[in-house]
Design a protein around this motif. Structure first.
Motif, PDB file in Angstrom:
ATOM      1  N   HIS A  48      11.444  -4.910   9.683  1.00  0.00           N
ATOM      2  CA  HIS A  48      10.520  -5.567   8.763  1.00  0.00           C
ATOM      3  C   HIS A  48       9.418  -6.277   9.551  1.00  0.00           C
ATOM      4  O   HIS A  48       8.247  -6.261   9.145  1.00  0.00           O
ATOM      5  CB  HIS A  48      11.269  -6.577   7.890  1.00  0.00           C
ATOM      6  CG  HIS A  48      12.365  -5.959   7.084  1.00  0.00           C
ATOM      7  ND1 HIS A  48      13.285  -6.722   6.390  1.00  0.00           N
ATOM      8  CD2 HIS A  48      12.713  -4.672   6.851  1.00  0.00           C
ATOM      9  CE1 HIS A  48      14.140  -5.934   5.767  1.00  0.00           C
ATOM     10  NE2 HIS A  48      13.813  -4.681   6.049  1.00  0.00           N
ATOM     11  N   PRO A  74       0.259  -7.949   2.046  1.00  0.00           N
ATOM     12  CA  PRO A  74       1.541  -7.389   1.610  1.00  0.00           C
ATOM     13  C   PRO A  74       2.063  -6.378   2.622  1.00  0.00           C
ATOM     14  O   PRO A  74       1.296  -5.636   3.235  1.00  0.00           O
ATOM     15  CB  PRO A  74       1.187  -6.721   0.276  1.00  0.00           C
ATOM     16  CG  PRO A  74      -0.265  -6.397   0.391  1.00  0.00           C
ATOM     17  CD  PRO A  74      -0.872  -7.472   1.241  1.00  0.00           C
ATOM     18  N   SER A  75       3.365  -6.369   2.804  1.00  0.00           N
ATOM     19  CA  SER A  75       3.991  -5.420   3.719  1.00  0.00           C
ATOM     20  C   SER A  75       5.245  -4.857   3.063  1.00  0.00           C
ATOM     21  O   SER A  75       6.189  -5.596   2.787  1.00  0.00           O
ATOM     22  CB  SER A  75       4.335  -6.108   5.047  1.00  0.00           C
ATOM     23  OG  SER A  75       4.991  -5.209   5.926  1.00  0.00           O
ATOM     24  N   GLU A  76       5.236  -3.591   2.805  1.00  0.00           N
ATOM     25  CA  GLU A  76       6.357  -2.930   2.138  1.00  0.00           C
ATOM     26  C   GLU A  76       7.173  -2.164   3.156  1.00  0.00           C
ATOM     27  O   GLU A  76       6.630  -1.434   4.001  1.00  0.00           O
ATOM     28  CB  GLU A  76       5.842  -1.986   1.060  1.00  0.00           C
ATOM     29  CG  GLU A  76       6.943  -1.369   0.210  1.00  0.00           C
ATOM     30  CD  GLU A  76       6.394  -0.543  -0.941  1.00  0.00           C
ATOM     31  OE1 GLU A  76       7.196   0.038  -1.691  1.00  0.00           O
ATOM     32  OE2 GLU A  76       5.158  -0.496  -1.086  1.00  0.00           O
ATOM     33  N   GLU A 130       9.917   0.695   3.924  1.00  0.00           N
ATOM     34  CA  GLU A 130      10.425   1.910   3.293  1.00  0.00           C
ATOM     35  C   GLU A 130      11.931   1.803   3.057  1.00  0.00           C
ATOM     36  O   GLU A 130      12.689   1.380   3.932  1.00  0.00           O
ATOM     37  CB  GLU A 130      10.127   3.114   4.191  1.00  0.00           C
ATOM     38  CG  GLU A 130      10.505   4.446   3.566  1.00  0.00           C
ATOM     39  CD  GLU A 130      10.137   5.621   4.447  1.00  0.00           C
ATOM     40  OE1 GLU A 130      10.477   6.755   4.093  1.00  0.00           O
ATOM     41  OE2 GLU A 130       9.483   5.395   5.504  1.00  0.00           O
ATOM     42  N   GLU A 161      13.374  -0.176   0.881  1.00  0.00           N
ATOM     43  CA  GLU A 161      13.743  -1.471   0.331  1.00  0.00           C
ATOM     44  C   GLU A 161      13.089  -1.656  -1.038  1.00  0.00           C
ATOM     45  O   GLU A 161      12.034  -1.087  -1.316  1.00  0.00           O
ATOM     46  CB  GLU A 161      13.300  -2.611   1.264  1.00  0.00           C
ATOM     47  CG  GLU A 161      13.898  -2.527   2.668  1.00  0.00           C
ATOM     48  CD  GLU A 161      15.380  -2.849   2.684  1.00  0.00           C
ATOM     49  OE1 GLU A 161      15.910  -3.286   1.640  1.00  0.00           O
ATOM     50  OE2 GLU A 161      16.015  -2.667   3.737  1.00  0.00           O
ATOM     51  N   ASP A 162      13.743  -2.447  -1.908  1.00  0.00           N
ATOM     52  CA  ASP A 162      13.239  -2.655  -3.258  1.00  0.00           C
ATOM     53  C   ASP A 162      12.425  -3.950  -3.357  1.00  0.00           C
ATOM     54  O   ASP A 162      12.316  -4.546  -4.408  1.00  0.00           O
ATOM     55  CB  ASP A 162      14.394  -2.686  -4.265  1.00  0.00           C
ATOM     56  CG  ASP A 162      15.415  -3.762  -3.941  1.00  0.00           C
ATOM     57  OD1 ASP A 162      15.263  -4.403  -2.873  1.00  0.00           O
ATOM     58  OD2 ASP A 162      16.345  -3.946  -4.734  1.00  0.00           O
ATOM     59  N   LEU A 187       9.032  -6.321  -1.172  1.00  0.00           N
ATOM     60  CA  LEU A 187       8.026  -6.335  -0.121  1.00  0.00           C
ATOM     61  C   LEU A 187       7.867  -7.756   0.396  1.00  0.00           C
ATOM     62  O   LEU A 187       8.372  -8.706  -0.201  1.00  0.00           O
ATOM     63  CB  LEU A 187       6.691  -5.763  -0.604  1.00  0.00           C
ATOM     64  CG  LEU A 187       6.020  -6.402  -1.828  1.00  0.00           C
ATOM     65  CD1 LEU A 187       5.229  -7.644  -1.454  1.00  0.00           C
ATOM     66  CD2 LEU A 187       5.091  -5.399  -2.496  1.00  0.00           C
ATOM     67  N   TYR A 188       7.213  -7.872   1.520  1.00  0.00           N
ATOM     68  CA  TYR A 188       6.967  -9.178   2.120  1.00  0.00           C
ATOM     69  C   TYR A 188       5.503  -9.564   1.942  1.00  0.00           C
ATOM     70  O   TYR A 188       4.606  -8.729   2.087  1.00  0.00           O
ATOM     71  CB  TYR A 188       7.279  -9.164   3.618  1.00  0.00           C
ATOM     72  CG  TYR A 188       8.749  -9.238   3.951  1.00  0.00           C
ATOM     73  CD1 TYR A 188       9.409 -10.463   3.971  1.00  0.00           C
ATOM     74  CD2 TYR A 188       9.483  -8.092   4.254  1.00  0.00           C
ATOM     75  CE1 TYR A 188      10.758 -10.544   4.283  1.00  0.00           C
ATOM     76  CE2 TYR A 188      10.826  -8.163   4.571  1.00  0.00           C
ATOM     77  CZ  TYR A 188      11.463  -9.392   4.585  1.00  0.00           C
ATOM     78  OH  TYR A 188      12.787  -9.473   4.887  1.00  0.00           O
ATOM     79  N   THR A 199       9.664  -8.962  -7.580  1.00  0.00           N
ATOM     80  CA  THR A 199      10.728  -7.980  -7.730  1.00  0.00           C
ATOM     81  C   THR A 199      11.464  -8.172  -9.040  1.00  0.00           C
ATOM     82  O   THR A 199      11.826  -7.217  -9.732  1.00  0.00           O
ATOM     83  CB  THR A 199      11.725  -8.115  -6.554  1.00  0.00           C
ATOM     84  OG1 THR A 199      11.007  -7.948  -5.332  1.00  0.00           O
ATOM     85  CG2 THR A 199      12.810  -7.071  -6.650  1.00  0.00           C
TER      86      THR A 199
END
Length: 867
Positions: A412, A432-434, A436, A438-439, A441-442, A470
């Motif tokens: 992450h 934003p950082s998603e 792959e 994972e349900d 994002l950061y 989420t």
């Protein structure tokens, strides 16, 4: 009941808003804590240096002062367990210090290595080495390439290499400046660093490692040796069996000099190494630049770990007044220490904090996940991990952010770093950082941390999982997904029908006479939805409520126009000049309109219809006195600060945060008292305070005065004005904040320092009582006073000299300037404009006081709840 519902709604919105802003607050907290963490070694070494300057060491920290320094060092070790080691080296080659984590002491006798092994005078040093495993006596033979110092001109003193010392002071004309120039000159011992050739038959003076007792002193007495786990035991060589029993006798410097002989120099010494501080990087750099400094990252000699060193030069004054360079005090931080610091503070948090170097290849410094900034690899092949970290075949190499892979959350960090880097590490902007698979994002934020004089530049990256988003995401198979989708589709259809109806009926009277600006804002609000570009990331439910509030105002206005056939409307046009019945102030007679001609007629400043004498002149005088009072009362804060320091000296229990909160509170209340006195005494008509009300002679009923500066009313629809005004304020503030970030240069946000209010919200050691005391000024007294000052006095005073819109504009600008915040200039001005217009149209100062109070309180509430 309505009030209770309102409080619950505000609490919910405040909570969600705090989630949206949490990353920025975490950024400020981490930056502050890292600054404090990195500042601790500076403070400690300056204290030790001052301790030496006060002649606390009889031999100026020479060899006989070894044990005195060890005792002082042990006390520091107990106070600052995060330090790796504190030590010092002198120009005569002496070295002394502790390894805090390992619970050891290190000491090297003064003197020059590189001596002939046949030298009788150096025999005591040549025979002082020992095998660290078996304890057998060994000779201190220097290996090929071993370093040693060689005097130049018998180690004569010469000017040091720094700029101040090299300056020719004779070229300075002014006598005072020339004296200052000469006072900055430092003198250094002249020597070179040589390397031993092959088969040189040279010896070295060993740096010995010692077992220590609970006082930090070398010992080999069974049962009093302190171990890593703070338990007591005995001193053994590294085989764990052979006890250390060393009592070499000789005329060592530790004995006191003048040929004195003792046998305690090597008591407890179980290891010997060829080490001279004068050829270590931290010492060479400090001697060269002659100022405190942080070293570039390097591998520690004793532990093989990557870290940094803070070094401080120390000096000795000669009889002729010259300042000579005596040596270097230093403290080591390993990157492991910084990681432990982050883990301790964020181990129970979902927020991830990582620190890495700004320069390529962006080496890791520390991470709250526990990932290390170094890893051990084979010297022969860096692609292979070291099977035995203690082996001499291994070395430590640094790890870049992209290479982190020690635990599940490291991927992450790597992904967030990549996303931030692709955007150029934007200051004060959430990226934003998603990840792959994972349900969630950061939301990530980076802030630069630097110590310019040390050429140290790091980047702090905060990552917070967006759990609230989420929870609101529709996932296939959710129980209510079909219902929510249906409701959403109906909402879209309704919105399209409404927009189409407005366009189709744009020429009808109901639409034509409605305020098109509100309609434009409502339609334009759909553009404020967060998007892939990261714009408007702070738009939350309070902004949505603000949009709906404006739409409700438009609908009510249109409905009242339709049913009243152009008569009185429920919601007036907010930017129009308030009518006689709307205006909450009354400084002129009812039969006079506020036209230019009437303003000119009243310029003689006489009584207006016998009711309000000297209105314009008293408003000007009050403005001048308030400006003078604002800057003058700031000096009272210094008086309160000194008074509280004195009270603490007499035993009043005051923490640092409580002291700060009391200084701010007392200083603010002084300003409020002085300002209130000016308004009450100077302004006409009187009284200024009282909200425009007075009682009849029987004191049974109250009625509004014919002349008044402002109005407070509880028996109106103030609750609804407050609800709508609060949400609209949030929406407008978010828009203005976005524009503010576009207009102002990014470096201003990156350099933004922590303000006093932020320190009140987040006091050291989470001092709740100090935070509660700090709440009073910004959340209780400030909202009342600022609204009375800017809306109750300044707005109607400006209205005496200019139109309504101009008065709103000027009062909003002054409201923003009053807060002395460049980063918040535009948002605060927008709030000032809106609150001025809202007050004028609601006719009730109570509305903006409540909105202002809730606005300031939500920051404290979010901090206290840990959101």
């Amino acid at each position: 009941m309505l009030s209770i519902m309102f409080v619950l709604v505000i609490f919910l919105i405040t909570t969600l808003q705090c989630f949206a802003e949490f990353n920025f607050e975490v950024g400020r907290r981490v930056h502050e804590r890292v600054s404090s963490f990195m500042g601790q070694p500076m403070d400690v070494l300056f204290q030790v240096s001052q301790y030496r300057a006060n002649e606390a060491f009889p031999h100026d920290m020479g060899a006989p002062d070894r044990d005195s320094f060890f005792k002082l060092n042990d006390a520091i070790m107990e106070t600052y367990p995060q330090f790796e080691s504190i030590y010092y080296g002198l120009e005569d080659g002496l070295f002394a210090g502790h390894g805090f984590n390992a619970k050891i002491a290190n000491y090297r006798e003064p003197g020059e290595s590189g001596y002939s092994v046949d030298s009788e005078s150096m025999e005591k040093h040549y025979n002082a080495c020992v095998n660290e495993t078996s304890g057998e006596k060994t000779l201190c033979d220097m290996s090929e390439g071993g370093k040693f110092t060689k005097c130049i001109d018998d180690c004569a003193l010469q000017r040091c290499a720094d700029e101040d010392s090299q300056k020719d002071c004779n070229e300075v004309v002014d006598a005072k400046e020339r004296l200052e120039c000469e006072g900055k000159i430092k003198w250094c011992t002249a020597y070179t660093i040589e390397e031993a050739p092959q088969d040189s038959q040279l010896g070295f003076i060993a740096r010995s490692t010692y077992c220590i007792n609970s006082l930090g002193l070398p010992t080999q007495k069974p049962g009093e040796v302190i171990k890593k786990n703070s338990e007591l035991g005995s001193c053994f060589f590294e085989d764990g069996v052979t006890p250390v029993e060393r009592k070499l006798s000789g005329a060592y410097s530790y004995c006191g000099g003048d040929g004195k002989i003792c046998n305690g120099t090597f008591v407890g010494a179980y290891d010997s190494r060829d080490y001279d501080p004068r050829w270590r990087g931290w010492y060479i750099l400090t001697k060269e630049i002659q100022r405190p400094n942080w070293s570039p990252p390097y591998v520690f000699f004793s532990t093989g770990e990557m870290g940094i060193t803070f070094s401080l030069p120390i000096y000795t004054k000669l009889d002729d007044g010259r300042s000579t360079f005596a040596g270097v005090l230093a403290v080591d931080y390993t990157f492991r220490d910084v990681t432990s610091f982050l883990r301790e503070n964020y181990k129970d948090s979902s927020t991830i904090v990582s620190i890495f170097e700004v320069n390529e290849p962006n080496y890791v410094v520390a991470s709250s996940t526990g990932s290390k900034g170094v890893r051990k690899v084979l010297k022969s092949d860096e692609s292979k991990e070291c099977p035995d970290p203690d082996s001499g075949d291994c070395k430590a190499i640094r790890v870049s952010v992209a290479e982190l892979a020690e635990n599940a959350r490291d991927k992450h960090i790597s992904k967030a770093f990549s996303d931030q880097k692709s955007r150029g590490f934007p200051a004060s902007e959430l990226v934003p950082s998603e990840v792959e698979g994972e349900d969630f994002l950061y939301a990530t934020l980076t802030q630069e941390y630097s110590i310019p004089e040390a050429e140290l530049s790091w980047m702090i990256m905060m990552m917070m999982p967006v759990e609230t988003e989420t929870a609101d995401t529709l996932m296939p198979g959710d129980t209510l997904s079909s219902v929510l989708i249906a409701v959403s589709v109906i909402g879209v259809i309704v919105c399209c029908i409404l927009c189409g109806s407005i366009i189709y009926n744009r020429k009808h009277r109901e639409v034509a006479v409605s305020d098109w600006r509100f309609m434009g804002l409502f339609v334009g609000a759909f553009q404020l939805i967060p998007n892939d570009e990261g714009w408007f990331q702070s738009i939350g439910l309070d902004s949505v409520a603000g949009i709906l509030s404006l739409f409700g105002m438009v609908w009510l206005r249109k409905a009242s126009l339709k049913h009243n056939n152009g008569g009185k409307v429920v919601i007036p046009s907010i930017w129009s000049d308030p009518t006689e019945s709307e205006a909450p102030w009354r400084l002129r007679s009812k039969n006079k309109t506020n036209t230019k001609s009437n303003r000119d007629k009243s310029s003689d400043d006489t009584t207006i219809d016998g009711g309000a004498p000297h209105v314009r002149s008293t408003s000007i005088i009050a403005f001048i006195l308030l400006t003078f009072g604002y800057f003058s009362t700031g000096r009272f804060s210094l008086l309160f600060e000194n008074a509280l320091y004195a009270a603490a000296g007499y035993g009043l229990p005051l923490t640092v945060p409580m002291h700060r909160s009391l200084v701010v509170l007392l200083g603010h209340l002084t300003w409020v008292a002085v300002g209130s006195g000016i308004l009450a005494v100077v302004l006409s008509p009187k009284p200024f305070f009282g909200g425009g009300w007075q009682k009849d002679k029987d004191k049974k009923q109250k009625f509004l005065r014919p002349y008044r500066w402002y109005t407070n009313q509880w028996d109106t629809y103030w609750l609804w004005w407050t609800i709508g005004g609060y949400f609209v304020s949030a929406w407008l503030f978010n828009i203005a904040d976005f524009l503010n970030q576009i207009i102002l240069p990014p470096y201003l946000f990156a350099q933004q320092s922590e303000g006093v209010v932020s320190q009140l919200i987040n006091p050291e050691n989470n001092d709740f009582l100090a935070s509660l005391m700090g709440y009073i000024a910004p959340c209780l007294s400030a909202p009342w006073w600022e609204e009375v000052l800017y809306r109750g006095y300044l707005l109607p005073a400006l209205r005496l000299f200019m139109g309504f819109k101009q008065s709103v504009f000027v009062s909003g600008v002054l409201f923003s300037v009053h807060h002395l915040s460049i980063m918040g200039a535009i948002p605060l001005a927008v709030l000032g404009w809106f609150w001025a217009a809202l007050y004028a149209k609601s006719g009730n100062l109570l509305v903006t006081i409540l909105i202002h109070g809730m606005w300031n309180s939500r920051v404290f509430l979010g901090s206290w709840l840990g959101l």
